[in-house]
Design an enzyme around this catalytic site. Structure first.
Site, PDB file in Angstrom:
ATOM      1  N   ASP A 204     -27.580  34.297  44.289  1.00  0.00           N
ATOM      2  CA  ASP A 204     -28.446  33.465  43.437  1.00  0.00           C
ATOM      3  C   ASP A 204     -27.945  33.433  41.996  1.00  0.00           C
ATOM      4  O   ASP A 204     -27.220  34.329  41.550  1.00  0.00           O
ATOM      5  CB  ASP A 204     -29.873  34.042  43.417  1.00  0.00           C
ATOM      6  CG  ASP A 204     -30.609  33.777  44.718  1.00  0.00           C
ATOM      7  OD1 ASP A 204     -29.967  33.310  45.688  1.00  0.00           O
ATOM      8  OD2 ASP A 204     -31.824  34.047  44.769  1.00  0.00           O
ATOM      9  N   HIS A 346     -26.683  38.529  43.643  1.00  0.00           N
ATOM     10  CA  HIS A 346     -26.504  37.588  42.535  1.00  0.00           C
ATOM     11  C   HIS A 346     -25.038  37.564  42.123  1.00  0.00           C
ATOM     12  O   HIS A 346     -24.421  38.629  42.020  1.00  0.00           O
ATOM     13  CB  HIS A 346     -27.371  38.009  41.341  1.00  0.00           C
ATOM     14  CG  HIS A 346     -28.831  38.017  41.656  1.00  0.00           C
ATOM     15  ND1 HIS A 346     -29.441  39.062  42.321  1.00  0.00           N
ATOM     16  CD2 HIS A 346     -29.797  37.084  41.442  1.00  0.00           C
ATOM     17  CE1 HIS A 346     -30.731  38.780  42.480  1.00  0.00           C
ATOM     18  NE2 HIS A 346     -30.975  37.593  41.966  1.00  0.00           N
TER      19      HIS A 346
HETATM   20 ZN    ZN Z   1     -32.823  33.763  40.580  1.00  0.00          ZN
END
Ligand code: ZN
Length: 393
Positions: A204, A346
């Site tokens: 993400d 991430h």
């Molecule tokens: Zn996020």
């Protein structure tokens, strides 16, 4: 009494004689039979010596490959193969180099390297191509099989390492007769097996320049895919990164335009978010976004009813944003991971990249396929539907 004993002795001796005679006839027959196949006592003697030396192995097959040499295939209790090529003229052993055309040796080697790289992730392929170990070559009717033993690979794969090379690939290089299949499937290194454990990896908050690209490289080296959920306002700054992500089979999804908590937005604001993110993505790739990873994983009914997207959350959170520690991120996956998981990371932190570098080979040797979300759904026989939320498969 004495007469009876004499008869007994005569019976025993004639019995032994009969057995001897049978064996002799059998041996003559056998020799005649072998003469039909090859006329080389020297090759047979060599084979006898091999079998004496290789006491842990049994002979599986000994056959004529060409008028020049035979192939003896041996196997032990562990299922390990050995093969010997024996020159029928002098009984000497031949190497693989002796049965490849001398001017094509390098081409043969290059082809083997290429096929190994297509089949195996880099950490295995590099060792098989450039490391030390034992290779057994087995010549079949339509293909050459190479078995790789005792190569030092870290982490250590449990699977048997081998390569099946269709003669179509090496027909110009080999120096013996073979059959060619009319059709054959080339090694492509990325065929999914629906019976294997499979997980989706998701990143993400990108795109994030060199960090995203490094993850793409690591995925490609390990023959794996991931889904990158990108933020709309960052997409415009990195069109080349997005194209690079897609080039090697990864997937891109939306992570909203501004990374706001979407549950606080009105219907009109939500539609605007969706529209502006998709507009940028489409201008770069020509495709529409189909998946949404809602920021913070927050979904409400307004979102579900109004956004024509499939909502993808996760069931395995590495919390890599909180614990900027490679081992912690690695352990959080390896200790919990199971078939059908969607893993959240991430593409923001160096520690995440280091963890992924260690994680992907380990997942491979533990028998996991690592794929994008859409591929995971597909492998699990599910059709992704709009307005629905998925956390695992
Ligand atoms: Zn996020």
């Amino acid at each position: 009494m004495k007469k009876k004993r004499n008869i007994k002795i005569i019976l025993i001796f004639s019995g032994i004689f009969c057995i001897f005679l049978t064996l002799l006839i059998f041996k003559i027959n056998l020799n005649n039979k072998q003469k039909d196949v090859w006329d080389s006592k020297l090759a047979d003697e060599t084979l006898t010596n091999i079998l004496t030396q290789e006491a842990n192995y049994v002979l599986v097959e000994h056959k004529m490959i060409s008028s020049q040499f035979t192939q003896a295939i041996l196997k032990n209790d562990n299922g390990t193969y050995k093969s010997y090529f024996i020159n029928v003229k002098d009984g000497n052993l031949l190497n693989i180099e002796d049965i490849i055309k001398s001017e094509e040796q390098q081409n043969f080697k290059n082809k083997v390297h290429e096929l190994i790289e297509l089949k195996y992730p880099k950490f295995i392929a590099d060792s098989l191509n450039y490391g030390n170990g034992n290779i057994t070559y087995i010549l079949k009717d339509t293909e050459l099989i190479m078995y790789f033993y005792d190569f030092e690979i870290n982490p250590k794969p449990l699977e048997e390492l081998f390569l099946m090379i269709d003669y179509n690939e090496i027909k110009d290089y080999v120096n013996f007769p073979f059959h060619l299949k009319e059709e054959y499937e080339r090694e492509n290194g990325f065929t999914f097996d629906p019976t294997k454990k499979t997980v989706a990896l998701t990143f993400d908050d990108g795109p994030n320049g060199s960090k995203t690209l490094r993850l793409v490289e690591l995925l490609h080296q390990n023959k794996m895919h991931a889904t990158f959920f990108m933020v709309g306002n960052r997409m415009a700054t990195a069109p080349n990164v997005i194209k690079e992500v897609l080039k090697t089979g990864n997937e891109v999804g939306s992570h909203s335009y501004n990374h706001k908590n979407l549950t606080r937005l009105t219907k009109e604001e939500l539609l605007e978010e969706e529209k502006s993110t998709n507009l940028i993505y489409k201008s770069i790739t020509g495709q529409d976004l189909k998946l949404l990873r809602p920021p913070y994983g927050n979904v409400n009914d307004t979102m579900k009813q109004n956004l024509n997207l499939t909502f993808i959350n996760w069931n395995l959170d590495t919390e890599d944003w909180r614990y900027r520690n490679t081992n912690h991120i690695y352990d959080s996956v390896i200790n919990k991971v199971k078939d059908g998981d969607i893993i959240l990371m991430h593409d923001l932190y160096e520690t995440t990249i280091k963890a992924v570098e260690k994680l992907l080979p380990e997942l491979y040797v533990r028998g996991f396929q690592v794929v994008s979300v859409s591929e995971l759904a597909n492998i699990k026989g599910q059709t992704l539907e709009v307005h629905k939320v998925y956390r695992s498969f």
